[in-house]
Design a protein around this motif. Sequence first.
Motif, PDB file in Angstrom:
ATOM      1  N   PHE A  51      38.558  -3.249   8.330  1.00 24.40           N
ATOM      2  CA  PHE A  51      38.621  -3.053   6.879  1.00 24.40           C
ATOM      3  C   PHE A  51      37.576  -3.944   6.228  1.00 24.40           C
ATOM      4  CE2 PHE A  51      39.948  -3.184   2.581  1.00 24.40           C
ATOM      5  CZ  PHE A  51      40.811  -2.117   2.349  1.00 24.40           C
ATOM      6  N   GLY A  52      36.756  -3.367   5.373  1.00 23.33           N
ATOM      7  CA  GLY A  52      35.704  -4.134   4.711  1.00 23.33           C
ATOM      8  C   GLY A  52      35.966  -4.296   3.225  1.00 23.33           C
ATOM      9  N   ILE A  53      35.651  -5.481   2.727  1.00 27.73           N
ATOM     10  CA  ILE A  53      35.703  -5.722   1.280  1.00 27.73           C
ATOM     11  C   ILE A  53      34.279  -6.006   0.851  1.00 27.73           C
ATOM     12  CG2 ILE A  53      36.530  -7.288  -0.524  1.00 27.73           C
ATOM     13  CD1 ILE A  53      38.954  -7.829   1.414  1.00 27.73           C
ATOM     14  N   ILE A  54      33.784  -5.201  -0.086  1.00 29.61           N
ATOM     15  CA  ILE A  54      32.399  -5.389  -0.532  1.00 29.61           C
ATOM     16  C   ILE A  54      32.386  -5.710  -2.017  1.00 29.61           C
ATOM     17  CG2 ILE A  54      31.968  -2.905  -0.984  1.00 29.61           C
ATOM     18  CD1 ILE A  54      29.118  -3.393   0.234  1.00 29.61           C
ATOM     19  N   GLY A  55      31.455  -6.562  -2.407  1.00 29.40           N
ATOM     20  CA  GLY A  55      31.339  -6.901  -3.826  1.00 29.40           C
ATOM     21  C   GLY A  55      30.119  -7.773  -4.029  1.00 29.40           C
ATOM     22  N   GLY A 208      41.967  -4.574  20.619  1.00 31.37           N
ATOM     23  CA  GLY A 208      42.898  -4.062  19.596  1.00 31.37           C
ATOM     24  C   GLY A 208      43.075  -5.011  18.427  1.00 31.37           C
ATOM     25  N   ILE A 209      42.100  -5.909  18.221  1.00 32.55           N
ATOM     26  CA  ILE A 209      42.235  -6.876  17.124  1.00 32.55           C
ATOM     27  C   ILE A 209      41.823  -6.232  15.796  1.00 32.55           C
ATOM     28  CG2 ILE A 209      41.267  -9.036  16.196  1.00 32.55           C
ATOM     29  CD1 ILE A 209      41.192 -10.078  19.058  1.00 32.55           C
ATOM     30  N   THR A 210      42.671  -6.423  14.811  1.00 35.91           N
ATOM     31  CA  THR A 210      42.405  -5.901  13.467  1.00 35.91           C
ATOM     32  C   THR A 210      41.375  -6.811  12.800  1.00 35.91           C
ATOM     33  OG1 THR A 210      44.682  -5.173  13.399  1.00 35.91           O
ATOM     34  CG2 THR A 210      43.552  -5.346  11.275  1.00 35.91           C
ATOM     35  N   ILE A 211      40.404  -6.201  12.149  1.00 32.24           N
ATOM     36  CA  ILE A 211      39.341  -7.012  11.533  1.00 32.24           C
ATOM     37  C   ILE A 211      39.311  -6.776  10.023  1.00 32.24           C
ATOM     38  CG2 ILE A 211      36.835  -7.369  11.423  1.00 32.24           C
ATOM     39  CD1 ILE A 211      36.689  -6.805  14.410  1.00 32.24           C
ATOM     40  N   LEU A 212      39.307  -7.879   9.279  1.00 34.23           N
ATOM     41  CA  LEU A 212      39.117  -7.809   7.833  1.00 34.23           C
ATOM     42  C   LEU A 212      37.860  -8.601   7.517  1.00 34.23           C
ATOM     43  CD1 LEU A 212      40.055  -7.126   4.944  1.00 34.23           C
ATOM     44  CD2 LEU A 212      41.492  -9.166   5.000  1.00 34.23           C
ATOM     45  N   LEU A 213      36.875  -7.943   6.933  1.00 36.66           N
ATOM     46  CA  LEU A 213      35.611  -8.635   6.674  1.00 36.66           C
ATOM     47  C   LEU A 213      35.214  -8.529   5.222  1.00 36.66           C
ATOM     48  CD1 LEU A 213      33.019  -6.429   6.377  1.00 36.66           C
ATOM     49  CD2 LEU A 213      33.508  -6.160   8.803  1.00 36.66           C
ATOM     50  N   SER A 223      28.358   0.700   9.027  1.00 40.28           N
ATOM     51  CA  SER A 223      28.216   0.642  10.487  1.00 40.28           C
ATOM     52  C   SER A 223      29.547   0.514  11.206  1.00 40.28           C
ATOM     53  CB  SER A 223      27.356  -0.552  10.901  1.00 40.28           C
ATOM     54  OG  SER A 223      26.107  -0.463  10.316  1.00 40.28           O
ATOM     55  N   ILE A 224      30.471  -0.286  10.653  1.00 40.53           N
ATOM     56  CA  ILE A 224      31.639  -0.584  11.497  1.00 40.53           C
ATOM     57  C   ILE A 224      33.007  -0.410  10.841  1.00 40.53           C
ATOM     58  CG2 ILE A 224      30.260  -2.215  12.859  1.00 40.53           C
ATOM     59  CD1 ILE A 224      31.995  -4.476  11.697  1.00 40.53           C
ATOM     60  N   CYS A 225      33.050  -0.229   9.517  1.00 37.66           N
ATOM     61  CA  CYS A 225      34.392  -0.235   8.885  1.00 37.66           C
ATOM     62  C   CYS A 225      35.037   1.146   8.871  1.00 37.66           C
ATOM     63  CB  CYS A 225      34.296  -0.759   7.459  1.00 37.66           C
ATOM     64  SG  CYS A 225      33.827  -2.501   7.429  1.00 37.66           S
ATOM     65  N   ASP A 226      36.361   1.141   8.933  1.00 33.30           N
ATOM     66  CA  ASP A 226      37.125   2.382   8.790  1.00 33.30           C
ATOM     67  C   ASP A 226      37.444   2.624   7.323  1.00 33.30           C
ATOM     68  OD1 ASP A 226      37.481   2.883  11.649  1.00 33.30           O
ATOM     69  OD2 ASP A 226      38.623   1.020  11.583  1.00 33.30           O
ATOM     70  N   ARG A 227      37.890   1.546   6.649  1.00 33.73           N
ATOM     71  CA  ARG A 227      38.188   1.666   5.228  1.00 33.73           C
ATOM     72  C   ARG A 227      37.491   0.539   4.484  1.00 33.73           C
ATOM     73  NH1 ARG A 227      43.658   1.689   3.152  1.00 33.73           N
ATOM     74  NH2 ARG A 227      44.241   0.293   4.868  1.00 33.73           N
ATOM     75  N   VAL A 228      37.332   0.750   3.189  1.00 35.10           N
ATOM     76  CA  VAL A 228      36.622  -0.238   2.379  1.00 35.10           C
ATOM     77  C   VAL A 228      37.311  -0.392   1.032  1.00 35.10           C
ATOM     78  CG1 VAL A 228      35.029   1.526   1.458  1.00 35.10           C
ATOM     79  CG2 VAL A 228      34.329  -0.864   1.453  1.00 35.10           C
ATOM     80  N   ALA A 229      37.282  -1.622   0.518  1.00 34.26           N
ATOM     81  CA  ALA A 229      37.680  -1.862  -0.869  1.00 34.26           C
ATOM     82  C   ALA A 229      36.467  -2.438  -1.579  1.00 34.26           C
ATOM     83  CB  ALA A 229      38.843  -2.843  -0.934  1.00 34.26           C
ATOM     84  N   VAL A 230      36.179  -1.905  -2.751  1.00 30.43           N
ATOM     85  CA  VAL A 230      35.074  -2.422  -3.550  1.00 30.43           C
ATOM     86  C   VAL A 230      35.688  -3.328  -4.612  1.00 30.43           C
ATOM     87  CG1 VAL A 230      33.095  -1.838  -5.008  1.00 30.43           C
ATOM     88  CG2 VAL A 230      33.847  -0.251  -3.196  1.00 30.43           C
ATOM     89  N   ILE A 231      35.182  -4.552  -4.697  1.00 32.25           N
ATOM     90  CA  ILE A 231      35.776  -5.504  -5.622  1.00 32.25           C
ATOM     91  C   ILE A 231      34.732  -5.904  -6.659  1.00 32.25           C
ATOM     92  CG2 ILE A 231      35.464  -7.306  -3.869  1.00 32.25           C
ATOM     93  CD1 ILE A 231      37.744  -8.808  -4.976  1.00 32.25           C
ATOM     94  N   ASP A 232      35.159  -5.938  -7.898  1.00 27.74           N
ATOM     95  CA  ASP A 232      34.260  -6.297  -8.992  1.00 27.74           C
ATOM     96  C   ASP A 232      35.026  -7.134 -10.006  1.00 27.74           C
ATOM     97  OD1 ASP A 232      31.824  -6.163 -10.469  1.00 27.74           O
ATOM     98  OD2 ASP A 232      32.780  -4.717 -11.812  1.00 27.74           O
ATOM     99  N   GLN A 233      34.455  -8.273 -10.363  1.00 25.65           N
ATOM    100  CA  GLN A 233      35.082  -9.176 -11.331  1.00 25.65           C
ATOM    101  C   GLN A 233      36.559  -9.424 -11.021  1.00 25.65           C
ATOM    102  OE1 GLN A 233      34.036  -8.283 -15.446  1.00 25.65           O
ATOM    103  NE2 GLN A 233      32.135  -7.405 -14.735  1.00 25.65           N
ATOM    104  N   GLY A 234      36.824  -9.655  -9.746  1.00 23.80           N
ATOM    105  CA  GLY A 234      38.169 -10.045  -9.328  1.00 23.80           C
ATOM    106  C   GLY A 234      39.156  -8.907  -9.152  1.00 23.80           C
ATOM    107  N   GLU A 235      38.698  -7.669  -9.326  1.00 24.69           N
ATOM    108  CA  GLU A 235      39.639  -6.549  -9.182  1.00 24.69           C
ATOM    109  C   GLU A 235      39.102  -5.511  -8.200  1.00 24.69           C
ATOM    110  OE1 GLU A 235      41.530  -5.044 -12.830  1.00 24.69           O
ATOM    111  OE2 GLU A 235      40.360  -6.569 -13.866  1.00 24.69           O
TER     112      GLU A 235
END
Length: 351
Positions: A51-55, A208-213, A223-235
């Motif tokens: 799971f990726g968090i981008i911002g 089988g390790i879960t990855i949060l990046l 390249s590698i994430c299954d799901r993504v959350a886009v974060i902007d100004q704390g939300e």
Amino acid sequence: MGILLKWSAITQQEVIQLIELVNISKAYRSGSVSVEAIRNINLTVNKGEIFGIIGHSGAGKSTLLRCVNLLERPTTGSVKVGGAELTTLSPGQLQNQRRRIGMIFQHFNLLSLATVRENIAFPLRLAKLGKKEINHRVDELLQLVGLTDHADKYPSQLSGGQKQRVGIARALANNPDVLLCDEATSALDPQTTNSILALLVDINQKLGITILLITHEMHVIRSICDRVAVIDQGEVVEMGEVLKVFLKPEHAVTLDFVSQVADSFDPRELVGVRKGKLVRLNYVGDLTYEPILYNAVKATSIQFTILQGIVSRMKGTPYGQLVIELIGSGSEVDKVIAVLRGEGLDVGELT
Ligand SMILES: Nc1ncnc2c1ncn2[C@@H]1O[C@H](COP(=O)(O)OP(=O)(O)OP(=O)(O)O)[C@@H](O)[C@H]1O
């Protein structure tokens, strides 16, 4: 059996929620001023996923990531990892739970006066394992990250990529369920970045390790994430499967990130310039390689022109996105669009 994914039904597997963040907020105080770094974030990471968090810088990514192992304690909200509510644990209980959560950092955070072997052994010593057991485990980890020949070197004798491999081995020492990655490739060149990303995928798949990046690079997400959350100004402003978010970004910040890796030409500039009907086709899975467009137009007198296109693979799943102009009568254009939709393509009408 090949992958055959309709746009509307990208992989549905049994889901176990490993990380659950409910209504997380974090305010930092400096003097009389309070900065709300993240606000009311709800996010779950499923067991086994990347799971990726981008911002952008200052969006709150580090704060959010550090709330998962309580390196930052959220001002309000609940943090559950593997079903355990971390915010109510005693210091001793929290220390135990943290062994299940490994973490790697942008600047590696290695002990500069310790060898590679000693760096990797460090968390095992803290966990009070015996010397023989530690040596055996360190050998396994060295092999896993490809550093067996560098075991007795010091961090200053290693490249950036090798240092991050040490960081990864150290983070995995206690067999965690989760690996948190704080901008793990931001200090690395593109080739080294790719080799570290490949190692993370390997760890995810083999162990089988879960990855949060967290990252500010769409390339990492794609390249590698299954799901993504886009974060902007704390939300969180957008969240979903990477392919869907990538092909149909909705929020302006997401569009910004997608344009880092996609053609920056916006086909909407052609609206009013081209006379035919402009449509955007998204398709995923084996559909990508089918002659669907040809089949849809062949019984009609419709002609088509490709104005923009990409056909590629994301984490092994083929996908395509074409912007085409359909030239012909309105009723035939509608018929072609209906056929394309019937085949499972996502068809967006730009005009
Ligand atoms: N310890 C702190 N004290 C006060 N304010 C902080 C602290 N840590 C972060 N902040 C503020 O919280 C906001 C979010 O910071 P954070 O580091 O989480 O963002 P980020 O998305 O990780 O940024 P970057 O990519 O630049 O590291 C910023 O406005 C930052 O200045």
